[in-house]
Motif scaffolding. Structure first.
Motif, PDB file in Angstrom:
ATOM      1  N   PRO A 101     -46.330   0.075   9.877  1.00 43.50           N
ATOM      2  CA  PRO A 101     -47.284  -0.726   9.110  1.00 43.50           C
ATOM      3  C   PRO A 101     -48.386  -1.305   9.996  1.00 43.50           C
ATOM      4  O   PRO A 101     -48.135  -1.777  11.105  1.00 43.50           O
ATOM      5  N   ASP A 102     -49.602  -1.232   9.497  1.00 45.93           N
ATOM      6  CA  ASP A 102     -50.772  -1.742  10.196  1.00 45.93           C
ATOM      7  C   ASP A 102     -51.277  -2.940   9.405  1.00 45.93           C
ATOM      8  O   ASP A 102     -51.788  -2.804   8.301  1.00 45.93           O
ATOM      9  N   LEU A 137     -40.188  -5.595  12.603  1.00 48.80           N
ATOM     10  CA  LEU A 137     -41.571  -5.500  12.135  1.00 48.80           C
ATOM     11  C   LEU A 137     -41.634  -5.613  10.615  1.00 48.80           C
ATOM     12  O   LEU A 137     -42.494  -6.306  10.074  1.00 48.80           O
ATOM     13  N   ILE A 138     -40.730  -4.926   9.917  1.00 51.85           N
ATOM     14  CA  ILE A 138     -40.710  -5.009   8.461  1.00 51.85           C
ATOM     15  C   ILE A 138     -40.421  -6.435   8.007  1.00 51.85           C
ATOM     16  O   ILE A 138     -41.070  -6.958   7.093  1.00 51.85           O
ATOM     17  N   ALA A 139     -39.451  -7.077   8.647  1.00 53.14           N
ATOM     18  CA  ALA A 139     -39.127  -8.460   8.295  1.00 53.14           C
ATOM     19  C   ALA A 139     -40.316  -9.380   8.559  1.00 53.14           C
ATOM     20  O   ALA A 139     -40.611 -10.280   7.760  1.00 53.14           O
ATOM     21  N   ASP A 140     -41.021  -9.155   9.686  1.00 53.31           N
ATOM     22  CA  ASP A 140     -42.202  -9.960   9.992  1.00 53.31           C
ATOM     23  C   ASP A 140     -43.298  -9.731   8.965  1.00 53.31           C
ATOM     24  O   ASP A 140     -44.009 -10.676   8.568  1.00 53.31           O
ATOM     25  N   TYR A 145     -46.645 -11.908   4.606  1.00 53.57           N
ATOM     26  CA  TYR A 145     -47.348 -11.819   3.329  1.00 53.57           C
ATOM     27  C   TYR A 145     -46.623 -12.553   2.215  1.00 53.57           C
ATOM     28  O   TYR A 145     -47.269 -13.124   1.332  1.00 53.57           O
ATOM     29  N   GLY A 146     -45.301 -12.573   2.276  1.00 50.83           N
ATOM     30  CA  GLY A 146     -44.570 -13.382   1.311  1.00 50.83           C
ATOM     31  C   GLY A 146     -44.886 -14.854   1.490  1.00 50.83           C
ATOM     32  O   GLY A 146     -45.023 -15.599   0.518  1.00 50.83           O
ATOM     33  N   GLY A 283     -50.716 -21.784  15.642  1.00 46.46           N
ATOM     34  CA  GLY A 283     -49.738 -20.942  14.965  1.00 46.46           C
ATOM     35  C   GLY A 283     -49.712 -21.089  13.458  1.00 46.46           C
ATOM     36  O   GLY A 283     -48.837 -20.525  12.798  1.00 46.46           O
ATOM     37  N   ARG A 284     -50.668 -21.809  12.882  1.00 46.05           N
ATOM     38  CA  ARG A 284     -50.684 -21.982  11.422  1.00 46.05           C
ATOM     39  C   ARG A 284     -51.384 -20.827  10.715  1.00 46.05           C
ATOM     40  O   ARG A 284     -51.201 -20.631   9.511  1.00 46.05           O
ATOM     41  N   ILE A 285     -52.218 -20.082  11.446  1.00 47.49           N
ATOM     42  CA  ILE A 285     -52.846 -18.875  10.924  1.00 47.49           C
ATOM     43  C   ILE A 285     -52.435 -17.726  11.830  1.00 47.49           C
ATOM     44  O   ILE A 285     -52.666 -17.788  13.043  1.00 47.49           O
ATOM     45  N   PRO A 286     -51.801 -16.688  11.318  1.00 47.83           N
ATOM     46  CA  PRO A 286     -51.378 -15.567  12.165  1.00 47.83           C
ATOM     47  C   PRO A 286     -52.580 -14.915  12.842  1.00 47.83           C
ATOM     48  O   PRO A 286     -53.625 -14.696  12.196  1.00 47.83           O
ATOM     49  N   PRO A 287     -52.484 -14.611  14.130  1.00 47.07           N
ATOM     50  CA  PRO A 287     -53.600 -13.980  14.842  1.00 47.07           C
ATOM     51  C   PRO A 287     -54.081 -12.695  14.176  1.00 47.07           C
ATOM     52  O   PRO A 287     -55.277 -12.403  14.164  1.00 47.07           O
ATOM     53  N   SER A 288     -53.154 -11.922  13.607  1.00 46.96           N
ATOM     54  CA  SER A 288     -53.548 -10.662  12.972  1.00 46.96           C
ATOM     55  C   SER A 288     -54.456 -10.914  11.778  1.00 46.96           C
ATOM     56  O   SER A 288     -55.403 -10.144  11.525  1.00 46.96           O
TER      57      SER A 288
END
Length: 301
Positions: A101-102, A137-140, A145-146, A283-288
């Motif tokens: 996943p990207d 990665l899937i769990a992350d 997004y959840g 860390g409140r907004i994911p870098p990605s």
């Protein structure tokens, strides 16, 4: 024979239409079904409703485009706007353990969905293939997004996980299926509706384009109810020139933080007093997510 029909597929100037009685018709389209507006929005696309009249020979003629609820516009290979599908209620974004996943592609999909607008659903397919190396990665991805409020569903065509839940989700709606090549969209559709292969063959025979056409979106009526638009697999995706409102809808957590920036026109790059950068560093907004936002902002209208 005349009336209203839905566009099942478009091959250049030719259309496959589904009448209100469920009959499939070949049709030709007038050059511009809409006289005004951008050129890329004047022709009928998959999911549109049109008025048709009898034509010469065995083909009907599409004479008018009915008003759209929405239309998905994305850049073509030359960067020009291209309308791909219309009248979409929800978009199923399919990912899988492989290809990996990207997050950038997922974010671009979500921004395009917000711009429609439509309801997104993130599907983690091939859940039966999850191994220890994939699980984190899937769990992350699910947690990311959840946690942002997007619904996430695990599915497996092999063991049936999530299939009935997804089938119910599709009932009564027009759903667009998107995802990178190799995520298992075809196996997922077969699990949803085993009889779909027959209708795919009928459509291919009617169009004359062959069973393996991969560059055209197709709309299929599901036996359990609802319409499913299967789009070609893509390696990358971006909405066409997203507006500030599109970005705010696609990245609500960034839009919320932006209200606290020192400057109202802050672009969240090198400006002092940027609340978005501060939230990312804390860390409140994911870098990605911030990377995806800045990339799309650079391509905005």
């Amino acid at each position: 024979m005349s009336g209203q029909a839905r566009v099942v597929a478009r091959f250049g100037a030719e259309l496959i239409l589904r009448t209100e009685s469920g009959e499939l018709l070949r049709a030709v389209s007038r050059r511009n079904l809409v006289k005004h507006g951008p050129a890329h929005l004047r022709a009928a696309v998959c999911g549109d409703y049109v008025r048709f009249e009898p034509g010469d020979g065995d083909k009907a003629v599409a004479v008018a485009l009915q008003p759209r609820r929405n239309v998905l516009v994305r850049p073509d290979h030359r960067g020009r706007p291209h309308a791909g599908a219309a009248n979409i209620d929800q978009v199923l974004i399919v990912i899988a353990p492989l290809p990996t996943p990207d997050w950038g592609i997922i974010d671009r999909y979500l921004t395009a969905v917000a711009a429609l607008p439509a309801t997104p659903l993130l599907i983690v397919n091939k859940s039966d293939l999850l191994e220890a190396s994939d699980a984190r990665l899937i769990a992350d991805t699910e947690a990311l997004y959840g946690g942002l409020g997007y619904p996430v569903l695990r599915t497996s065509a092999k063991n049936g996980e999530g299939i009935e839940t997804l089938r119910e989700r599709l009932r009564g709606h027009t759903s667009l299926l998107v995802g990178q090549s190799g995520v298992g969209k075809s196996s997922l559709t077969r699990a949803l509706d085993p009889g779909l292969e027959v209708r795919v063959g009928e459509l291919s025979a009617l169009s004359g384009e062959g069973r393996h056409t991969t560059t055209v979106a197709h709309l299929y009526a599901l036996s359990s109810g609802g319409d499913l638009i299967d789009s070609p697999g893509v390696r990358d995706f971006a909405p066409y020139q997203p507006t500030a409102d599109d970005l705010a809808a696609g990245f609500p957590e960034i839009a919320e933080c932006a209200h606290d920036c020192r400057f109202h026109d802050c672009r969240h790059r090198a400006e002092p007093g940027c609340a978005v950068k501060a939230a990312a560093e804390a860390g409140r907004i994911p870098p990605s997510r911030l990377r995806s936002f800045l990339e799309l902002e650079g391509n905005s209208a």
